[in-house]
Design a protein around this motif. Structure first.
Motif, PDB file in Angstrom:
ATOM      1  N   GLN A  29      -0.724   5.640   0.355  1.00 19.78           N
ATOM      2  CA  GLN A  29      -1.429   6.509  -0.573  1.00 19.78           C
ATOM      3  C   GLN A  29      -2.943   6.334  -0.443  1.00 19.78           C
ATOM      4  OE1 GLN A  29       0.245   8.769  -2.354  1.00 19.78           O
ATOM      5  NE2 GLN A  29       2.117   7.950  -1.400  1.00 19.78           N
ATOM      6  N   ASP A  30      -3.656   7.400  -0.746  1.00 18.89           N
ATOM      7  CA  ASP A  30      -5.122   7.372  -0.701  1.00 18.89           C
ATOM      8  C   ASP A  30      -5.657   6.877  -2.040  1.00 18.89           C
ATOM      9  OD1 ASP A  30      -7.702   7.631   0.062  1.00 18.89           O
ATOM     10  OD2 ASP A  30      -7.764   9.821   0.008  1.00 18.89           O
ATOM     11  N   SER A  31      -5.277   5.665  -2.358  1.00 17.32           N
ATOM     12  CA  SER A  31      -5.714   5.076  -3.627  1.00 17.32           C
ATOM     13  C   SER A  31      -6.284   3.697  -3.356  1.00 17.32           C
ATOM     14  CB  SER A  31      -4.539   4.970  -4.614  1.00 17.32           C
ATOM     15  OG  SER A  31      -3.496   4.214  -4.057  1.00 17.32           O
ATOM     16  N   GLY A  32      -7.404   3.412  -3.948  1.00 13.98           N
ATOM     17  CA  GLY A  32      -8.077   2.150  -3.721  1.00 13.98           C
ATOM     18  C   GLY A  32      -7.637   1.083  -4.703  1.00 13.98           C
ATOM     19  N   ARG A  78      -9.843  -0.192 -10.481  1.00 13.63           N
ATOM     20  CA  ARG A  78     -11.247   0.026 -10.814  1.00 13.63           C
ATOM     21  C   ARG A  78     -11.625  -0.771 -12.061  1.00 13.63           C
ATOM     22  NH1 ARG A  78     -13.374   4.118  -7.890  1.00 13.63           N
ATOM     23  NH2 ARG A  78     -15.174   4.247  -9.288  1.00 13.63           N
ATOM     24  N   GLN A  94     -13.781  -1.983  -5.731  1.00 13.79           N
ATOM     25  CA  GLN A  94     -13.626  -0.538  -5.851  1.00 13.79           C
ATOM     26  C   GLN A  94     -14.503   0.227  -4.851  1.00 13.79           C
ATOM     27  OE1 GLN A  94     -14.854  -0.071 -10.010  1.00 13.79           O
ATOM     28  NE2 GLN A  94     -16.604   1.150  -9.349  1.00 13.79           N
ATOM     29  N   THR A 123      -9.899   2.211   1.327  1.00 12.08           N
ATOM     30  CA  THR A 123      -8.481   2.218   0.975  1.00 12.08           C
ATOM     31  C   THR A 123      -7.637   1.863   2.190  1.00 12.08           C
ATOM     32  OG1 THR A 123      -8.214   4.546   1.544  1.00 12.08           O
ATOM     33  CG2 THR A 123      -8.931   4.043  -0.707  1.00 12.08           C
ATOM     34  N   THR A 124      -6.382   1.545   1.923  1.00  5.18           N
ATOM     35  CA  THR A 124      -5.453   1.262   3.021  1.00  5.18           C
ATOM     36  C   THR A 124      -5.308   2.470   3.938  1.00  5.18           C
ATOM     37  OG1 THR A 124      -4.240  -0.279   1.600  1.00  5.18           O
ATOM     38  CG2 THR A 124      -3.106   0.525   3.561  1.00  5.18           C
ATOM     39  N   THR A 141      -7.634   4.634   4.711  1.00  5.09           N
ATOM     40  CA  THR A 141      -8.794   4.651   5.594  1.00  5.09           C
ATOM     41  C   THR A 141      -8.632   3.646   6.725  1.00  5.09           C
ATOM     42  OG1 THR A 141     -10.228   5.312   3.769  1.00  5.09           O
ATOM     43  CG2 THR A 141     -11.295   4.360   5.704  1.00  5.09           C
ATOM     44  N   TYR A 192      -0.292  -2.268   7.471  1.00  6.42           N
ATOM     45  CA  TYR A 192      -0.693  -1.294   6.458  1.00  6.42           C
ATOM     46  C   TYR A 192       0.507  -0.493   5.946  1.00  6.42           C
ATOM     47  CZ  TYR A 192      -5.371  -2.282   8.276  1.00  6.42           C
ATOM     48  OH  TYR A 192      -6.530  -2.897   8.672  1.00  6.42           O
ATOM     49  N   GLY A 199      -2.911  -4.225  -2.784  1.00  5.61           N
ATOM     50  CA  GLY A 199      -3.158  -3.518  -1.535  1.00  5.61           C
ATOM     51  C   GLY A 199      -4.165  -4.212  -0.658  1.00  5.61           C
TER      52      GLY A 199
END
Length: 404
Positions: A90-93, A96, A143, A147-148, A150, A273, A387
């Motif tokens: 997922q495109d989630s970091g 936060r 934050q 991200t994974t 990327t 990853y 992550g």
């Protein structure tokens, strides 16, 4: 025009000519009784298109490097990213940090890692526990990290290029006489024609490393940024140097040998990853075996043997010969250091069942509990619950090599 201006221009032109003559000194670059004029002609019959390597050829690597960088952007967006999403990445970091004006001001204006005295002051000012403030700063640092998704896209691009250039090199060298008899690297040196396939192979490798140099400023920032910058610069220098004095035959052997293990390292990262732990460990172990065999076995007994001994016998030493071999021997010293660190990493994974935190990790753990959980995970690579990339990979001290 004033006489002083003409005099300064003449002095500048004379200085430039002297510098050019010093840099391109034939006694440094070429064997005895060989001049640049000897290499300016055509080695084949008129109209054959054959020529010797020339310094101006390396300039073509710059537009090609920009083209490679553009291809990379398209590849990551339209190929790597869909593959990552299909694998469930997922495109989630990272988590936060909660908004806080006071802590944000400290973070942006004063320090990103406050010491104990400042933490105590912030604790009294906010009426927060010190542990909570430490956790806030960890979240805030994380934050801004990639991200994974990327990181997956970046590794997939490198994997694709390394694998492609390795098979291109093997296919090219399979029909090259010096692949089977390294003495062919020195017969009639430096009067060895440059074929189109050899030119494309060399310039493509040079352009790729130039693209890495450019993209390092936009890629994931890691702690060994300066080390890898110097590494890329040294690699570019060695490729350019060997091209200018026509040591391209042995240069192709060095390039292909180093490409043999790089794509396996990127494959291990991709599996990490995607959270395929066993596949990741298998790729890393395979990478370690190939790296040690090629860098500690094949490189010294095949490459250094021909550059140090066979070349001495067939053409004899001269100034740039000493520099070229000095760089190659230095590279062998690095191979020994990296191999030791790889073996140490594998030993920890197999015997102790633990891996320590990678010094080059680009995402910190969010809490001390996560550190404990991550460090108790078996395997060469591990991923913490937020992550975080827990890679104790190519070099435990933080050096993920990208080709030499």
């Amino acid at each position: 025009r004033p006489p002083g201006g003409r005099r300064r221009r003449k002095m500048a032109a004379a200085a430039a000519a002297a510098l050019r003559a010093w840099f391109w000194n034939e006694r440094f670059w070429l064997p005895h009784n060989v001049t640049w004029a000897d290499l300016a002609g055509e080695p084949g019959p008129p109209g054959s298109g054959l020529q010797y390597p020339r310094a101006g050829h390396v300039l073509s690597a710059f537009p090609l490097a920009l083209g490679i960088f553009a291809v990379r952007l398209l590849f990551e967006r339209f190929i790597a990213k869909p593959c990552a999403i299909n694998l469930g990445i997922q495109d989630s970091g990272p988590h936060r940090a909660q908004p806080n004006a006071i802590l944000e001001k400290v973070f942006t204006s004063i320090t990103k890692s406050p010491d104990g005295k400042r933490l105590e002051g912030l604790s009294k000012q906010l009426d927060w526990d010190v542990r909570k403030i430490q956790r806030w700063f960890r979240h805030r640092r994380n934050q801004d990290k990639p991200t994974t998704l990327t990181k997956f896209c970046e590794s997939m691009w490198r994997f694709t290029f390394y694998l492609s250039i390795f098979f291109y090199g093997i296919r090219f060298l399979w029909t090259a006489p010096w692949f089977w008899d390294t003495r062919q690297c020195w017969y009639n040196y430096p009067f060895q024609p440059l074929t189109s396939r050899l030119y494309y192979y060399y310039i493509l490798e040079l352009a790729f490393y130039w693209s890495l140099m450019f993209s390092q400023f936009t890629d994931i920032k890691r702690k060994d940024f300066l080390i890898m910058f110097v590494h890329h610069l040294a690699t570019i220098g060695l490729i350019t140097f060997s091209y200018m004095n026509n040591m391209v035959r042995v240069g192709t052997l060095v390039l292909c040998l180093h490409d043999a293990s790089d794509f396996l390292l990127e494959a291990a990262k991709l599996a990490n990853y995607a959270k395929y732990q066993r596949l990741c460990d298998a790729f890393f172990m395979l990478f370690g075996v190939v790296f040690i065999v090629t860098r500690l076995g094949v490189y010294p007994f095949w490459i250094l043997n021909t550059t140090l001994f066979e070349s001495w016998e067939l053409i004899g030493p001269y100034p740039s010969w000493w520099l070229f071999n000095g760089l190659l021997v230095t590279l062998q010293i690095l191979h020994i250091i990296w191999s030791y660190l790889i073996v140490r990493t594998a030993y920890k994974a197999l015997v102790r069942g633990k891996v320590s935190k990678d010094d080059r990790s680009d995402v910190e753990s969010s809490s001390e509990e996560e550190d404990v959980t991550s460090n108790s995970t078996k395997g060469v690579f591990s991923t913490s619950s937020n992550g975080s990339n827990r890679i104790n990979g190519h070099v435990a001290s933080g050096q993920w090599t990208e080709e030499e």
